[in-house]
Design a protein around this motif. Structure first.
Motif, PDB file in Angstrom:
ATOM      1  N   PHE A  84       0.793  -1.219   0.000  1.00 26.58           N
ATOM      2  CA  PHE A  84       0.000   0.000   0.000  1.00 26.58           C
ATOM      3  C   PHE A  84       0.826   1.271   0.000  1.00 26.58           C
ATOM      4  CE2 PHE A  84      -3.751  -2.290   0.218  1.00 26.58           C
ATOM      5  CZ  PHE A  84      -3.646  -3.292   1.163  1.00 26.58           C
ATOM      6  N   ILE A  85       2.136   1.129   0.046  1.00 30.91           N
ATOM      7  CA  ILE A  85       2.964   2.325   0.066  1.00 30.91           C
ATOM      8  C   ILE A  85       3.528   2.548  -1.321  1.00 30.91           C
ATOM      9  CG2 ILE A  85       4.940   3.435   1.148  1.00 30.91           C
ATOM     10  CD1 ILE A  85       4.622   1.511   3.450  1.00 30.91           C
ATOM     11  N   LYS A  86       3.440   3.769  -1.780  1.00 30.86           N
ATOM     12  CA  LYS A  86       3.930   4.076  -3.131  1.00 30.86           C
ATOM     13  C   LYS A  86       5.422   3.805  -3.219  1.00 30.86           C
ATOM     14  CE  LYS A  86       2.031   8.163  -3.269  1.00 30.86           C
ATOM     15  NZ  LYS A  86       1.628   9.516  -3.705  1.00 30.86           N
ATOM     16  N   ALA A  89       7.713   6.754  -2.609  1.00 30.34           N
ATOM     17  CA  ALA A  89       7.830   7.267  -1.245  1.00 30.34           C
ATOM     18  C   ALA A  89       8.810   6.392  -0.479  1.00 30.34           C
ATOM     19  CB  ALA A  89       6.464   7.280  -0.567  1.00 30.34           C
TER      20      ALA A  89
ATOM     21  N   LEU B 303       0.683   4.331   6.700  1.00 32.24           N
ATOM     22  CA  LEU B 303      -0.339   3.916   5.747  1.00 32.24           C
ATOM     23  C   LEU B 303      -1.463   4.943   5.643  1.00 32.24           C
ATOM     24  CD1 LEU B 303      -0.553   0.080   6.462  1.00 32.24           C
ATOM     25  CD2 LEU B 303       0.473   1.236   4.525  1.00 32.24           C
ATOM     26  N   ILE B 335       7.925  12.034   1.840  1.00 32.22           N
ATOM     27  CA  ILE B 335       9.207  12.523   1.353  1.00 32.22           C
ATOM     28  C   ILE B 335       9.506  11.883   0.009  1.00 32.22           C
ATOM     29  CG2 ILE B 335      11.601  12.846   1.971  1.00 32.22           C
ATOM     30  CD1 ILE B 335      10.917  12.168   4.775  1.00 32.22           C
TER      31      ILE B 335
END
Lengths: 284, 341, 242
Positions: A84-86, A89, B303, B335
Motif C-alpha cells: 500500500f505504500i507508493k 515514497a 499507511l 518525502i
C-alpha cells in the motif's frame, strides 16, 4: 596457520551472511523495498528451527519448515503493508519497515522472552589438513551452498525466474506480457524472507540468538547489498564472504571489540571509492 | 499577512510560551514531572534540529543521535577531566558536534535517500562504538559519571541556582524555546526557502541557481550544532552519560519524533516529541507493550497519515483556504526520492 | 546570421554505456535570436540541453557560454551566469504556491519584499495572476509550462532553453505561447527551443537546427529546412505543407 583457520571460519560466517544478503538484495532489487525488518524474519527462522529441533525434529526438516513459516510471514508483510505504500515514497517504506521491525521484535520478546537460545549439536570436529572445523559448521556451509545453487537454478532456468527478471527490469512491460507482477512481487518477498529464515536457522545452530538479535544482521545485509550492487546475487555472495573475512581477520589480529565497526567502516570506504558498489548496478 | 506582522506574531508567541513555561515550577513541585518536562525540552531541541535536515531537505538521517552524544561527551569530559565550566563547555560541545557533523555530511550527502540513510547509520554507529571502546577517555560502556550541574550565575542581582529542580528546568526551557525560535527564523529566511525548494524538487532548485550541495551541508551542520548543544545540556542535567543513550534504537526513536508530529513544520517536532516522551511515561502500566504499540502505530501512520498529525491538519487547511496567501509553512507530505550529489 | 555569439558548442559527444546519444555536435547561438531544435524522438535533443546546462557532462567536446568554458560547471553556477531552462515533464515545486515557485527563481537575487514584487509582476506577465496562491501541482499541464517559463525568467537569463513548452497545450494556448516567446528577444532574452509542434517552430524561429540519431542533420533558416529533402525524409514526413 591462524590465517587459514580464520579464512575457513569466514567461510562459515560468510555463508550465513550470504543467505541474508541475497534475500535482502532480491527484495531491494526487484520490489525496491528496503526491508529493515529483514532481521526479524531471520530471528523467527532461528527460533522456529530451535523449537522444532527441541521437539525432536530433524535439523534439515526443521530448517525447511522454518523457511516456510517465515515465507508466510513475509507474504503477510508484503501484501498487508508494503503493497500500500507508493514505490516512490522511499522513506515512507523505510519508516514502515522500521515500524514492522519494532513491532515484531517486541512481540518476540513478549512471546519468547528476552533470553538467547541456541541449538547444541555435537561438537565433533574433523581435522582437514591441519584445520579444525566442527561437523556442524561444515554441514552448515554445505547446506548454504545447496540453497544458493537451488536458488540460482530457480532464477536462471525456470519460467518463474524469467518472470522475476522481467518484473525487475520493467514492471509495465512485464504486465503487458501477461505476467502478474503483483503475484511475482509477493512471491519474491516470500522467497527473500525464506532465505533470511535459512540464515537464522543455520546461525542458531552455532551461536546464541535472542529476540533482539535481528538488527545487526539486517544492517549487514543492507551493507553487503550496497557493496555488491543492488539486485546482484553474485555481488551479495562476494560481499558477504569479504565482510566475514574482514571481520574475522580483525578479530583475530586486532581485537574482537572492534568487529562490529568493521562492517560500517567497510561500507563507508567502499562508497567513497566506488559509489555504485563493486558490481554496481546504478543505485538510485 | 505581511512578513513583519508574521515575524512579530511568532516572536510574541515564543515569548508568551516562555513565560508560561517559567511559571510551571510555581504550580508543580513534583520532581518527576519536571524531569519529564526537562527530557521533552532537550528532545525538542534535537527533534527540531533534526527536522531541519529531514523535513526541509528530505533526507532521513540516523546520525543525529551521534552528534547529540558528541556534544554530551565533549561537555561532560571538559567538565569532569578539566574542570571547565558548563558555560564554556556548551559552546565547545556545539562547535565540536558541528565540525563532526560537517564531515559526516560531506560523506553522506553525496548519496541519494537510501544510501544516505545507511551511511548516516553507519557513521553514527562508528561514533558510538568509539564512545564504547575508548575506555581511557570516555569510561567505555560504563559511561561518564559526576558531571556537575551548570554553575550558578547572577543576573540582575538574582542568583540562579541550577542545582534545584526548578532552576535546571527553567534553564532547559529557555534553551528549548530559544532553539525553536532560531530554527524558525532560519526556516523563514532565504536559507529556509532554499531548503524547502530543495525538498520540493532538488534538480529544479539547482537550475534556479540554488547551490544545492552547499545548502544541504549547511542544514546538516547547523542541525549537528544544535544536537551538540542539546547534548551538553543533557550531560549537565543528568550528571551521567553512557554510550547506550546514543545507539541505533535511540536514533530511530529520535527520527520518529518529528515524523509523528509532522516533518517540515515547526510545531510538528514539538508535538511529536511531547507525545513520544510523555505518553510512555503516563502509560507506565503498558510499559511492556510500549515498543510494540509504537511499532504498530508507526506502520499505521505511514499507511494512513504519512504527513504526521500536524501535517495532515495543515494539508486540510491549505486546501480549504486556497485563496489565502500563507507563506509560513508548507505541509510535509511523503518525502520524495532525491538523487544524490 | 551574424552577431554576438552567446553559446558556442564545439564537437560535443555523449555516450551512455554503449549508446552514443550525441555524436560530434557543434552549433552556435547568437544573441537575441530564437533558435529551434527539432528531430524525431530519441534524436538526443534533451540530452543536448542536459549537456549544455550542466546537468550532464559531455564525454568530449567543449561548451562556451559568453566566452567562458562551462563544461565543468554545476547547473546553479551556469544559471547564475545567465542560462535558464525548463523541463519536458513540467518540473516545478509541487506543494509551493505559484508565487512561491516564481520567488524561488529569484532566490539570492534580491530581498524578500522585492522578490514578492517581481514574482507578482512575472506571474501577471505570463498570465497566471489569478492563480498566484494556488499550489503549483493543481495547475493543468499547460499552465505549469507557463509557470516554468516564469520561473526561468525570474532567474534573469540571457539565454532561455525551453524543452517542449507547447506540449499539452490547446491551439489557442499555443498561439499565445508563440506570441509570448516571439517577444522575448525584445526583452534581451535569447531563446533556444526544442519543439515537436512545427507551427511554432516555423513561425517564430530565426534559425533551425535538426538532430537525428545524435547527429546534426541540417541547419538553416525555416525556408531552407522546410524544403530540405533529408529533413523531410527523416522527420517531417512527405506531405508537410507550410
Amino acid at each position: 596457520m591462524l590465517f587459514i583457520q580464520l579464512v575457513v571460519d569466514s567461510l562459515v560466517l560468510g555463508s550465513i551472511y550470504a543467505l541474508m544478503a541475497i534475500g535482502f538484495t532480491m527484495i531491494f532489487g526487484i520490489l525496491h523495498i528496503i526491508n529493515l525488518a529483514h532481521g526479524e524474519l531471520f530471528v523467527l527462522g532461528a527460533f522456529t528451527a530451535f523449537f522444532l529441533v527441541g521437539a525432536g525434529v530433524n535439523f534439515i526438516l526443521a530448517l525447511l519448515i522454518a523457511m516456510l513459516v517465515v515465507a508466510i510471514l513475509g507474504l503477510i508483510m508484503e501484501r498487508g503493508v508494503y503493497r500500500f505504500i507508493k514505490k516512490e515514497a522511499v522513506l515512507n517504506t523505510m519508516l514502515a519497515s522500521i515500524g514492522l521491525s519494532l513491532f515484531l521484535q517486541n512481540v518476540y520478546i513478549l512471546i519468547f522472552g528476552p533470553q538467547t537460545q541456541q541449538i547444541y549439536g555435537s561438537t565433533e570436529t574433523i581435522n582437514l589438513l591441519g584445520i579444525i572445523i566442527t561437523w556442524q559448521r561444515l554441514i552448515l556451509v554445505i547446506i548454504a551452498v545447496t540453497v544458493v545453487i537451488l536458488l540460482n537454478l530457480l532464477v536462471k532456468r525456470t519460467w518463474f525466474g524469467k518472470a522475476l527478471r522481467a518484473t525487475a527490469l520493467d514492471p509495465q512491460v512485464a504486465q503487458l506480457m501477461g505476467i502478474d507482477t503483483g503475484r511475482i512481487r509477493a512471491v519474491t518477498f516470500a522467497l527473500g524472507s525464506a532465505l533470511a529464515a535459512a540464515a537464522g536457522a543455520l546461525l542458531v545452530s552455532i551461536i546464541p540468538v535472542s529476540a533482539t538479535s535481528g538488527f545487526i544482521p539486517a544492517t549487514k545485509a543492507f551493507i553487503i547489498t550496497i557493496f555488491g550492487g543492488i539486485g546482484s546475487i553474485t555481488g551479495a555472495i562476494v560481499g558477504a564472504l569479504l565482510l566475514a573475512l574482514a571481520e574475522n581477520l580483525a578479530a583475530g589480529y586486532i581485537a574482537s571489540s572492534y568487529t562490529n565497526m568493521i562492517a560500517y567502516a567497510f561500507l563507508v570506504l567502499v562508497l567513497l571509492i566506488r559509489p555504485d558498489g563493486i558490481f554496481g548496478r546504478r543505485s538510485f | 499577512m505581511n512578513r513583519s506582522a508574521e515575524l512579530k506574531r511568532g516572536l510574541i508567541l515564543g515569548l508568551v510560551t516562555l513565560v508560561v513555561l517559567m511559571m510551571v515550577p510555581f504550580m508543580v513541585a513534583d520532581e518527576y514531572l519536571l524531569t519529564v518536562l526537562n527530557m521533552i525540552g532537550i528532545y525538542v531541541i534535537l527533534a527540531s534540529s533534526l527536522n531541519l535536515i529531514v523535513g526541509y531537505t528530505g533526507q532521513l538521517s540516523f546520525a543525529h543521535i551521534a552528534f547529540f552524544g558528541i556534544g554530551a561527551y565533549t561537555s561532560g569530559l571538559l567538565g569532569t577531566k578539566l574542570g571547565i565550566s558548563f558555560w564554556l563547555g556548551l559552546p565547545a560541545a556545539g562547535a565540536v558536534a558541528a565540525i563532526v557533523g560537517f564531515v559526516v555530511g560531506l560523506i553522506a550527502l553525496r548519496f541519494g535517500s537510501h544510501i544516505f540513510v545507511l551511511v548516516t547509520l553507519s557513521l553514527g554507529e562508528i561514533i558510538r562504538l568509539v564512545f564504547y571502546n575508548w575506555v581511557e577517555l570516555t569510561g567505555g560502556p560504563d559511561g561518564l559519571f559526576g558531571i556537575s550541574r551548570p554553575e550558578n550565575i547572577s543576573l540582575l542581582g538574582i542568583t540562579w541556582d541550577f542545582s534545584t529542580p526548578a532552576g535546571i528546568y527553567r534553564l532547559i526551557m529557555i534553551f528549548a524555546v530559544i532553539s525553536v525560535i532560531i530554527i524558525w527564523l532560519i526556516v523563514r529566511s532565504s536559507v529556509g526557502r532554499a531548503l524547502i525548494a530543495i525538498r520540493e524538487n532538488e534538480t529544479f532548485a539547482e537550475f534556479c541557481g540554488i547551490n544545492v550541495w552547499f545548502y544541504k551541508n549547511l542544514s546538516f551542520t547547523i542541525g549537528a550544532l544544535f544536537a551538540g548543544i542539546a547534548g551538553s545540556v543533557y550531560a549537565h542535567f543528568f550528571g551521567y552519560i553512557a554510550p547506550s543513550s546514543f545507539n541505533t534504537m535511540e536514533a530511530i526513536y529520535l527520527v520518529l519524533m518529528p515524523f509523528f508530529g509532522g516533518i517540515g513544520t515547526i510545531a510538528g517536532p514539538i508535538i511529536g516529541t511531547f507525545l513520544l516522551i510523555s505518553l510512555p511515561e503516563f502509560l507506565r502500566v503498558l510499559a511492556d507493550y510500549r515498543m510494540t504499540i509504537m511499532g504498530l502505530l508507526l506502520v499505521l501512520i505511514i499507511l494512513i497519515m504519512p504527513q504526521g498529525i500536524v501535517g495532515a491538519i495543515q494539508s486540510l487547511y491549505i486546501r480549504l483556504k486556497a485563496g489565502r496567501s500563507s507563506r509560513a509553512e508548507i505541509s510535509a507530505g511523503s518525502i520524495r526520492v532525491n538523487r544524490g550529489g | 546570421m551574424t552577431g554576438e555569439v552567446l553559446l558556442d558548442v564545439r564537437n560535443i559527444k555523449k555516450h551512455f554505456g554503449g549508446v552514443q546519444a550525441l555524436d560530434d555536435i557543434s552549433m552556435q547561438v547568437f544573441k537575441n535570436e530564437i533558435l529551434g531544435i527539432i528531430g524525431p524522438n530519441g534524436a538526443g535533443k534533451t540530452t543536448f540541453f542536459n549537456c549544455i546546462s550542466g546537468y550532464l557532462q559531455p564525454s568530449s567536446g567543449e561548451v562556451f557560454f559568453m566566452g567562458k568554458s562551462i563544461i565543468k560547471y554545476k547547473p546553479h553556477r551556469i544559471n547564475r551566469m545567465g542560462m535558464a531552462r525548463t523541463f519536458q515533464n513540467g518540473a516545478i515545486f509541487p506543494r509551493m504556491t505559484v508565487l512561491e515557485n516564481i520567488m524561488t527563481g529569484l532566490h539570492g537575487r534580491c530581498n524578500a519584499r522585492e522578490q514578492i514584487r517581481r514574482a507578482e509582476y512575472l506571474a501577471e506577465y505570463v498570465g497566471l495572476a489569478e492563480r498566484v496562491n494556488e499550489p503549483a501541482m493543481d495547475l493543468p499541464h499547460g499552465l505549469q509550462s507557463r509557470l516554468q517559463i516564469a520561473i526561468g525568467l525570474a532567474t534573469n537569463p540571457k539565454l532561455l532553453l525551453l524543452d517542449e513548452p507547447a506540449a499539452g497545450m490547446s491551439p489557442d494556448e499555443t498561439r499565445d505561447l508563440m506570441d509570448f516567446i516571439a517577444e522575448l528577444p525584445n526583452m534581451g532574452v535569447t531563446v533556444c527551443l526544442i519543439e515537436h509542434n512545427m507551427d511554432v517552430i516555423m513561425n517564430i524561429c530565426n534559425r533551425i537546427f535538426v538532430l537525428n540519431l545524435g547527429r546534426k542533420l541540417a541547419e538553416g533558416v525555416p525556408e531552407e529546412i522546410k524544403s530540405n529533402p533529408e529533413v523531410i525524409k527523416a522527420y517531417l514526413g512527405r506531405g508537410y505543407v507550410a
